[in-house]
Structures are given as C-alpha cells and as structure tokens.
Scaffold this motif. Sequence first.
Motif, mmCIF file in Angstrom:
data_model
loop_
_atom_site.group_PDB
_atom_site.id
_atom_site.type_symbol
_atom_site.label_atom_id
_atom_site.label_comp_id
_atom_site.label_asym_id
_atom_site.label_seq_id
_atom_site.Cartn_x
_atom_site.Cartn_y
_atom_site.Cartn_z
ATOM 1 N N ARG A 207 9.966 -64.120 85.286
ATOM 2 C CA ARG A 207 10.146 -63.974 86.739
ATOM 3 C C ARG A 207 8.871 -64.104 87.545
ATOM 4 N NH1 ARG A 207 13.188 -58.547 88.238
ATOM 5 N NH2 ARG A 207 12.494 -59.343 90.266
ATOM 6 N N PHE A 208 7.712 -63.934 86.911
ATOM 7 C CA PHE A 208 6.475 -63.809 87.673
ATOM 8 C C PHE A 208 5.409 -64.773 87.172
ATOM 9 C CE2 PHE A 208 8.570 -59.643 87.363
ATOM 10 C CZ PHE A 208 8.840 -59.415 88.710
ATOM 11 N N ALA A 209 4.546 -65.193 88.093
ATOM 12 C CA ALA A 209 3.385 -65.992 87.703
ATOM 13 C C ALA A 209 2.465 -65.124 86.847
ATOM 14 C CB ALA A 209 2.651 -66.481 88.942
ATOM 15 N N ALA A 210 1.733 -65.764 85.923
ATOM 16 C CA ALA A 210 0.838 -65.030 85.026
ATOM 17 C C ALA A 210 -0.579 -65.572 85.137
ATOM 18 C CB ALA A 210 1.327 -65.106 83.591
ATOM 19 N N LEU A 211 -1.525 -64.662 85.123
ATOM 20 C CA LEU A 211 -2.942 -64.962 85.300
ATOM 21 C C LEU A 211 -3.621 -65.130 83.943
ATOM 22 C CD1 LEU A 211 -5.265 -64.942 87.501
ATOM 23 C CD2 LEU A 211 -5.483 -62.505 86.990
ATOM 24 N N ASN A 212 -4.404 -66.181 83.801
ATOM 25 C CA ASN A 212 -5.182 -66.385 82.577
ATOM 26 C C ASN A 212 -6.559 -65.743 82.670
ATOM 27 O OD1 ASN A 212 -3.534 -68.104 80.745
ATOM 28 N ND2 ASN A 212 -3.520 -69.450 82.533
ATOM 29 N N ASP A 213 -7.192 -65.871 83.829
ATOM 30 C CA ASP A 213 -8.577 -65.430 84.011
ATOM 31 C C ASP A 213 -8.740 -65.070 85.481
ATOM 32 O OD1 ASP A 213 -11.472 -65.563 84.576
ATOM 33 O OD2 ASP A 213 -11.655 -66.431 82.571
ATOM 34 N N TYR A 214 -9.420 -63.961 85.757
ATOM 35 C CA TYR A 214 -9.596 -63.555 87.156
ATOM 36 C C TYR A 214 -10.385 -64.572 87.968
ATOM 37 C CZ TYR A 214 -7.323 -59.114 86.372
ATOM 38 O OH TYR A 214 -6.373 -58.166 86.103
ATOM 39 N N ALA A 215 -11.103 -65.442 87.291
ATOM 40 C CA ALA A 215 -11.779 -66.519 88.015
ATOM 41 C C ALA A 215 -10.778 -67.402 88.739
ATOM 42 C CB ALA A 215 -12.622 -67.349 87.047
ATOM 43 N N ASP A 216 -9.519 -67.433 88.250
ATOM 44 C CA ASP A 216 -8.483 -68.255 88.885
ATOM 45 C C ASP A 216 -8.091 -67.731 90.262
ATOM 46 O OD1 ASP A 216 -8.466 -69.808 86.606
ATOM 47 O OD2 ASP A 216 -6.729 -68.819 85.725
ATOM 48 N N LEU A 217 -8.500 -66.510 90.585
ATOM 49 C CA LEU A 217 -8.201 -65.925 91.905
ATOM 50 C C LEU A 217 -9.407 -66.030 92.851
ATOM 51 C CD1 LEU A 217 -6.265 -62.696 90.870
ATOM 52 C CD2 LEU A 217 -5.302 -64.825 91.790
#
Length: 222
Positions: A207-217
């Motif tokens: 249901r939700f987007a998933a983050l690989n690395d906080y650098a992506d934000l």
Amino acid sequence: MPIRLPWHTIDTVLLDMDGTLIDLHFDSHLWQTLVPERYAVRHALPLDEARRRIEQHYGAVAGTLNWYCVDYWSETLGLDIRALSRELREKIRWRANVIPFLAALKRAGKRRILFTNAHPASLEVKVAELGLDAHLDAMVSSHQLGWAKESPQSWQALSQREPFDPARTLFIDDSERILAASAEFGVAHQLGIARPDSQQPPLRFARFAALNDYADLLPLAG
C-alpha cells in the motif's frame, strides 16, 4: 531514486526507531540468534527446540505491548534481556544518511518525533549508544501510552501527549501494518523502509511507497 513529498504541507514527521532510524540488524541478531542460544543453554535444550519454543512465545503475543516488552521476555524466558542487549552494543548503528535527513528537517522547521514500540529499556540502550535524543524534538514509547502502535488507541494517546495535525504529518516506519494504523487514524503521508535489516532481503509494501536511503529525500523539496 528520489522521493518527492509535499513538504510545504508537512509540519510533523513521526519516526519509528528500529529498522527506520537504526539498522534492525541489532534487534534481529538479539532476538533471532542470541536469545535462542542463551535460552537453549539455560534450559538444557537443543537449539532447534529452543527456537521452536521461543517462536511459540513470540506468536502468542505478536502485535501487543508484551511482544515489545523487555521485562515480559526476561520473566517469560528466564533471561536477562537488558544484559544481552548490552553485550551487542557495537551492533547498534544508524541507517545511512539518517543524521543529514534529521538535520534537514530541523532546518526546515519540521517537528521530529520518535514514536516507537520499543520498551524504554531498549530505548535507553540506543540513546546511550547513538545520542538519539540530540537529533529529535521528542521521543515517545508506546509503553508510555499503554497501547502498541498497531492499536488506534495508541494514536489517539500520542496526539494528546504530543499534539500534531494528522493532515500535516508524515510517518515513516518499517511495518506495513503500523503504517496502515496511522493512515486509519488520519495521518496524511506514509513511507515504508525497503530494507530495515541491512543483512536481510528487502521487504515489499503493498500500500505504501518504501524508502531505500534517506538521501532519496534530500534535499527537502516540494
């Protein structure tokens, strides 16, 4: 891959701890390796039998506060879980780029609230090792509220303890079930964590987007 969020509509960021800010490998090794090994020795059991019994105990209380309670497991298993945690302190590590992300939130004027199911004793070990509190505006354990994060009552209690506007809040957690609980409460934005344990395969979120690395934000834009 960069993840774009409408940061101009977000005032508060709620953050899980284990698997989200901190590599889950510490907890995975503690509960899946060290605890069964010590339980087998303590009760003179083959390791496979020790694992089987512990899994039965785990399954009986999954999703409740007891599942996350150091004191409950110390009593149930006859082990000093606090002492075992201290043995593994060197495995307590930040996830990649967490500190730059938290610093960017601070510069942008976002309130950073740790919201964890971890028992206060577990939180204490991690604060001592990493200085978590220096990078956050508030820290709340669900044990202080009386309900696990899976429960709607926990979210209501959190909103009373640390007031926030759900419609202007982002919640980051490695559990899809808990992300869903936040959405049901009305939290507008959710992000999962693709690989909470750096030593294990990635998770899949339906249901939700998933983050690989906080650098992506980073940088915070949008």
